[in-house]
Design an enzyme around this catalytic site. Structure first.
Site, PDB file in Angstrom:
ATOM      1  N   ARG A 197      21.874 -36.810  78.514  1.00 24.22           N
ATOM      2  CA  ARG A 197      22.548 -36.210  77.346  1.00 24.22           C
ATOM      3  C   ARG A 197      23.120 -37.250  76.385  1.00 24.22           C
ATOM      4  NH1 ARG A 197      24.383 -32.105  80.976  1.00 24.22           N
ATOM      5  NH2 ARG A 197      22.983 -30.327  80.782  1.00 24.22           N
TER       6      ARG A 197
ATOM      7  N   LYS B 272      18.816 -41.859  62.465  1.00 31.12           N
ATOM      8  CA  LYS B 272      17.719 -40.900  62.643  1.00 31.12           C
ATOM      9  C   LYS B 272      16.784 -41.451  63.699  1.00 31.12           C
ATOM     10  CE  LYS B 272      17.160 -38.345  58.348  1.00 31.12           C
ATOM     11  NZ  LYS B 272      16.230 -38.029  57.259  1.00 31.12           N
TER      12      LYS B 272
ATOM     13  N   GLU C 116       9.841 -49.577  51.005  1.00 29.89           N
ATOM     14  CA  GLU C 116      11.146 -48.923  51.210  1.00 29.89           C
ATOM     15  C   GLU C 116      12.249 -49.662  50.436  1.00 29.89           C
ATOM     16  OE1 GLU C 116      11.474 -46.017  52.606  1.00 29.89           O
ATOM     17  OE2 GLU C 116      10.276 -45.806  54.430  1.00 29.89           O
TER      18      GLU C 116
ATOM     19  N   LYS D 151      21.363 -48.265  52.099  1.00 28.57           N
ATOM     20  CA  LYS D 151      21.057 -47.286  53.153  1.00 28.57           C
ATOM     21  C   LYS D 151      22.347 -46.833  53.838  1.00 28.57           C
ATOM     22  CE  LYS D 151      18.626 -45.032  56.329  1.00 28.57           C
ATOM     23  NZ  LYS D 151      17.537 -45.266  57.230  1.00 28.57           N
TER      24      LYS D 151
ATOM     25  N   GLU E  59      22.434 -35.346  56.630  1.00 26.63           N
ATOM     26  CA  GLU E  59      21.519 -34.862  55.598  1.00 26.63           C
ATOM     27  C   GLU E  59      21.779 -33.413  55.212  1.00 26.63           C
ATOM     28  OE1 GLU E  59      17.601 -36.665  55.697  1.00 26.63           O
ATOM     29  OE2 GLU E  59      16.755 -34.785  54.990  1.00 26.63           O
TER      30      GLU E  59
ATOM     31  N   ARG F 194      21.903 -37.130  51.512  1.00 26.33           N
ATOM     32  CA  ARG F 194      21.018 -38.072  52.222  1.00 26.33           C
ATOM     33  C   ARG F 194      19.543 -37.851  51.893  1.00 26.33           C
ATOM     34  NH1 ARG F 194      21.423 -40.358  58.457  1.00 26.33           N
ATOM     35  NH2 ARG F 194      19.460 -41.468  58.396  1.00 26.33           N
TER      36      ARG F 194
ATOM     37  N   ASN G  86      14.711 -39.756  50.741  1.00 26.04           N
ATOM     38  CA  ASN G  86      13.376 -39.186  50.899  1.00 26.04           C
ATOM     39  C   ASN G  86      12.537 -39.284  49.631  1.00 26.04           C
ATOM     40  OD1 ASN G  86      12.019 -37.135  53.053  1.00 26.04           O
ATOM     41  ND2 ASN G  86      14.033 -37.870  53.658  1.00 26.04           N
TER      42      ASN G  86
ATOM     43  N   HIS H 102       8.828 -39.451  49.916  1.00 28.88           N
ATOM     44  CA  HIS H 102       8.465 -39.138  51.302  1.00 28.88           C
ATOM     45  C   HIS H 102       7.867 -37.747  51.516  1.00 28.88           C
ATOM     46  CE1 HIS H 102      10.497 -42.853  52.186  1.00 28.88           C
ATOM     47  NE2 HIS H 102      10.302 -42.713  53.480  1.00 28.88           N
TER      48      HIS H 102
ATOM     49  N   HIS I  75       4.748 -38.249  53.854  1.00 29.31           N
ATOM     50  CA  HIS I  75       4.571 -37.696  55.201  1.00 29.31           C
ATOM     51  C   HIS I  75       3.293 -36.866  55.288  1.00 29.31           C
ATOM     52  CE1 HIS I  75       9.110 -38.223  56.248  1.00 29.31           C
ATOM     53  NE2 HIS I  75       8.412 -39.305  56.504  1.00 29.31           N
TER      54      HIS I  75
ATOM     55  N   HIS J  78       2.906 -46.022  56.990  1.00 30.02           N
ATOM     56  CA  HIS J  78       4.078 -45.421  56.342  1.00 30.02           C
ATOM     57  C   HIS J  78       4.397 -46.089  54.992  1.00 30.02           C
ATOM     58  CE1 HIS J  78       7.761 -43.129  56.131  1.00 30.02           C
ATOM     59  NE2 HIS J  78       8.463 -44.233  55.968  1.00 30.02           N
TER      60      HIS J  78
HETATM   61  N1  LIG Z   1      14.742 -43.741  61.303  1.00 34.82           N
HETATM   62  C1  LIG Z   1      14.655 -43.956  60.020  1.00 34.82           C
HETATM   63  O1  LIG Z   1      15.634 -43.803  59.283  1.00 34.82           O
HETATM   64  C2  LIG Z   1      13.365 -44.439  59.430  1.00 34.82           C
HETATM   65  C3  LIG Z   1      13.323 -44.915  58.119  1.00 34.82           C
HETATM   66  C4  LIG Z   1      12.127 -45.400  57.612  1.00 34.82           C
HETATM   67  C5  LIG Z   1      10.988 -45.397  58.409  1.00 34.82           C
HETATM   68  N2  LIG Z   1      11.057 -44.912  59.673  1.00 34.82           N
HETATM   69  C6  LIG Z   1       9.876 -44.928  60.543  1.00 34.82           C
HETATM   70  O2  LIG Z   1       9.488 -46.275  60.733  1.00 34.82           O
HETATM   71  C7  LIG Z   1       8.098 -46.311  61.043  1.00 34.82           C
HETATM   72  C8  LIG Z   1       7.452 -47.476  60.331  1.00 34.82           C
HETATM   73  O3  LIG Z   1       8.074 -48.671  60.716  1.00 34.82           O
HETATM   74  P1  LIG Z   1       7.334 -50.082  60.611  1.00 34.82           P
HETATM   75  O4  LIG Z   1       6.658 -50.185  59.311  1.00 34.82           O
HETATM   76  O5  LIG Z   1       8.314 -51.094  61.017  1.00 34.82           O
HETATM   77  O6  LIG Z   1       6.149 -49.918  61.664  1.00 34.82           O
HETATM   78  P2  LIG Z   1       5.954 -50.477  63.147  1.00 34.82           P
HETATM   79  O7  LIG Z   1       7.139 -50.216  63.964  1.00 34.82           O
HETATM   80  O8  LIG Z   1       4.645 -49.957  63.621  1.00 34.82           O
HETATM   81  O9  LIG Z   1       5.816 -52.056  62.932  1.00 34.82           O
HETATM   82  C9  LIG Z   1       4.683 -52.546  62.262  1.00 34.82           C
HETATM   83  C10 LIG Z   1       3.810 -53.433  63.141  1.00 34.82           C
HETATM   84  O10 LIG Z   1       4.387 -54.732  63.182  1.00 34.82           O
HETATM   85  C11 LIG Z   1       4.594 -55.144  64.525  1.00 34.82           C
HETATM   86  N3  LIG Z   1       5.782 -55.992  64.482  1.00 34.82           N
HETATM   87  C12 LIG Z   1       7.076 -55.608  64.268  1.00 34.82           C
HETATM   88  N4  LIG Z   1       7.852 -56.688  64.164  1.00 34.82           N
HETATM   89  C13 LIG Z   1       7.058 -57.772  64.304  1.00 34.82           C
HETATM   90  C14 LIG Z   1       7.271 -59.160  64.235  1.00 34.82           C
HETATM   91  N5  LIG Z   1       8.490 -59.667  63.961  1.00 34.82           N
HETATM   92  N6  LIG Z   1       6.224 -60.003  64.433  1.00 34.82           N
HETATM   93  C15 LIG Z   1       4.981 -59.499  64.659  1.00 34.82           C
HETATM   94  N7  LIG Z   1       4.705 -58.192  64.690  1.00 34.82           N
HETATM   95  C16 LIG Z   1       5.746 -57.335  64.515  1.00 34.82           C
HETATM   96  C17 LIG Z   1       4.696 -53.869  65.315  1.00 34.82           C
HETATM   97  O11 LIG Z   1       4.333 -54.084  66.655  1.00 34.82           O
HETATM   98  C18 LIG Z   1       3.685 -52.985  64.590  1.00 34.82           C
HETATM   99  O12 LIG Z   1       2.380 -53.273  65.033  1.00 34.82           O
HETATM  100  C19 LIG Z   1       7.543 -44.962  60.687  1.00 34.82           C
HETATM  101  O13 LIG Z   1       7.234 -44.246  61.853  1.00 34.82           O
HETATM  102  C20 LIG Z   1       8.673 -44.284  59.943  1.00 34.82           C
HETATM  103  O14 LIG Z   1       8.661 -42.891  60.110  1.00 34.82           O
HETATM  104  C21 LIG Z   1      12.216 -44.452  60.199  1.00 34.82           C
END
Ligand SMILES: NC(=O)c1ccc[n+]([C@@H]2O[C@H](COP(=O)([O-])OP(=O)(O)OC[C@H]3O[C@@H](n4cnc5c(N)ncnc54)[C@H](O)[C@@H]3O)[C@@H](O)[C@H]2O)c1
Length: 360
Positions: free
Chosen positions: A121, A143, A185, A225, A235, A239, A243, A246, A250, A262
């Site tokens: 939990r 999130k 972003e 942020k 949100e 918030r 988006n 987005h 999405h 993304h």
């Molecule tokens: N929670 C939130 O508020 C929020 C906000 C924006 C995006 N997101 C989510 O984030 C995701 C996208 O994140 P992302 O673009 O970081 O993708 P990701 O987590 O897939 O990272 C991108 C790639 O880079 C690699 N990687 C990461 N750091 C590295 C490093 N220092 N050296 C070498 N390789 C590295 C990862 O293994 C992956 O293959 C989406 O799923 C999106 O929905 C969440």
């Protein structure tokens, strides 16, 4: 080590966002004595690159440290992955005195955070952001969640981390294409809150300063942020400004079975939604043109990679959809979102979206 901001939350204690180049001492600094078990969770890439030194650093502070990983990519950001991680923790006998340490990009942090949100939990978690996208956006704000065949991030929880560590040194191993995806972003943050940041990103993009953005620009994104999250953690309305781009993004991601990453989806989604904003909120066409030019300069896409017909069925599977009507968070100028009397999103007709889809 620089403390960028402390994020105050309604539900839990406030937490620091620290930024530096040596993440192990930063982790030591924020670690609490009652976190006696540590689960370091990353995807296979980030675990290989970063988990070992973190585990060694934590061994002196914890009774037990485990490293868990899952295959990289959106296709593994699923309930099945979460279940496997949870089973591993249960198998190991982790109790409420545990802390999940997410290490990686947005995917690893969203999954690790969601594991922490529901394990027994809810247990504590710390985010170590290693991709630019995670640093400027995903790591802060609480999130957490996973994708479903019906759409992105539709199952999850709000669960604030106890600290966010931004590992600037990690960016040196991040593939250049991933750096660009993170910039999408950062541009979004500039459009929604800070014209000066937008100007600075334009100047930086036009210079040949290398692919890694300066630390103060990353820090400014984190502030934006965090400020949005502190104003509306759950949100309820405001918030939604995060988006921008987005609603379209999405749908592009889901319709392409996540072949569109993304950051790319957000880039082209912002262009379509900027055109919508021209029609619906008085966003100046010159501002849309600046947005397109900046994205092009950074080699980010400015047109959706998926046709309207393919994306249309998924557009409604958005958390902002109300009574079947699609809603978008739209800017009225660079640095200011359209409030729409405190609703912070506007209803959008599918026909108008179709008209503007490829028109960018
Ligand atoms: N929670 C939130 O508020 C929020 C906000 C924006 C995006 N997101 C989510 O984030 C995701 C996208 O994140 P992302 O673009 O970081 O993708 P990701 O987590 O897939 O990272 C991108 C790639 O880079 C690699 N990687 C990461 N750091 C590295 C490093 N220092 N050296 C070498 N390789 C590295 C990862 O293994 C992956 O293959 C989406 O799923 C999106 O929905 C969440």
């Amino acid at each position: 080590v620089q403390e960028i901001i402390r994020v105050k939350t309604a539900a839990g204690p406030e937490y620091p966002v620290l930024c530096g180049t040596d993440v192990c001492p930063m982790l030591g600094q924020i670690w609490r004595p009652h976190w006696r078990q540590a689960a370091i969770i990353g995807d296979q890439n980030t675990s290989k690159l970063f988990a070992q030194p973190l585990a060694e650093a934590l061994r002196s502070q914890c009774e037990r440290v485990v490293q868990l990983s899952f295959p990289a990519g959106e296709l593994h950001k699923t309930r099945a992955t979460k279940e496997e991680l949870e089973n591993a923790l249960l198998e190991t006998g982790f109790d409420r005195a545990s802390c999940v340490v997410g290490v990686g990009g947005g995917i690893a942090l969203d999954v690790a955070g969601y594991v922490a949100a529901t394990y027994l939990r809810g247990v504590a978690h710390v985010n170590i952001a290693t991709s630019l996208l995670a640093q400027v956006d995903a790591a802060v704000g609480g999130k957490t969640g996973v994708n479903t065949p019906y759409g992105k991030n539709l199952i999850g929880a709000f669960h604030q981390p106890r600290a966010v560590l931004i590992d600037i040194a990690a960016l040196s191993s991040l593939p250049e294409v991933e750096l660009r995806l993170g910039l999408a972003e950062a541009i979004k943050h500039a459009v929604l809150a800070d014209e000066e940041l937008f100007n600075a990103l334009e100047s930086w993009a036009a210079s040949d300063a290398g692919p890694i953005p300066p630390e103060h620009l990353v820090a400014r994104c984190v502030e934006i942020k965090a400020e949005v999250v502190m104003r509306d953690e759950r949100e309820l309305a405001y918030r939604q400004v995060l988006n921008f781009g987005h609603t379209v993004a999405h749908a592009l991601e889901s319709a392409s079975d996540h072949r569109v990453p993304h950051g790319e989806a957000v880039a082209s989604g912002m262009v379509v939604e900027a055109r919508l904003a021209e029609r619906l909120c008085g966003f100046p066409p010159s501002a849309s043109n600046r947005l397109v030019a900046l994205l092009r300069q950074l080699e980010l896409p400015t047109e959706p990679a998926v046709s309207f017909a393919e994306a249309a069925p998924l557009l409604g599977h958005d958390k902002k959809t109300r009574q079947g009507v699609i809603h978008c968070a739209l800017p009225e100028r660079i640095g200011q979102m359209h409030a729409n009397d405190g609703r912070w999103s506007v209803p959008v007709e599918l026909e108008l979206l179709e008209q503007l889809w490829g028109n960018s």
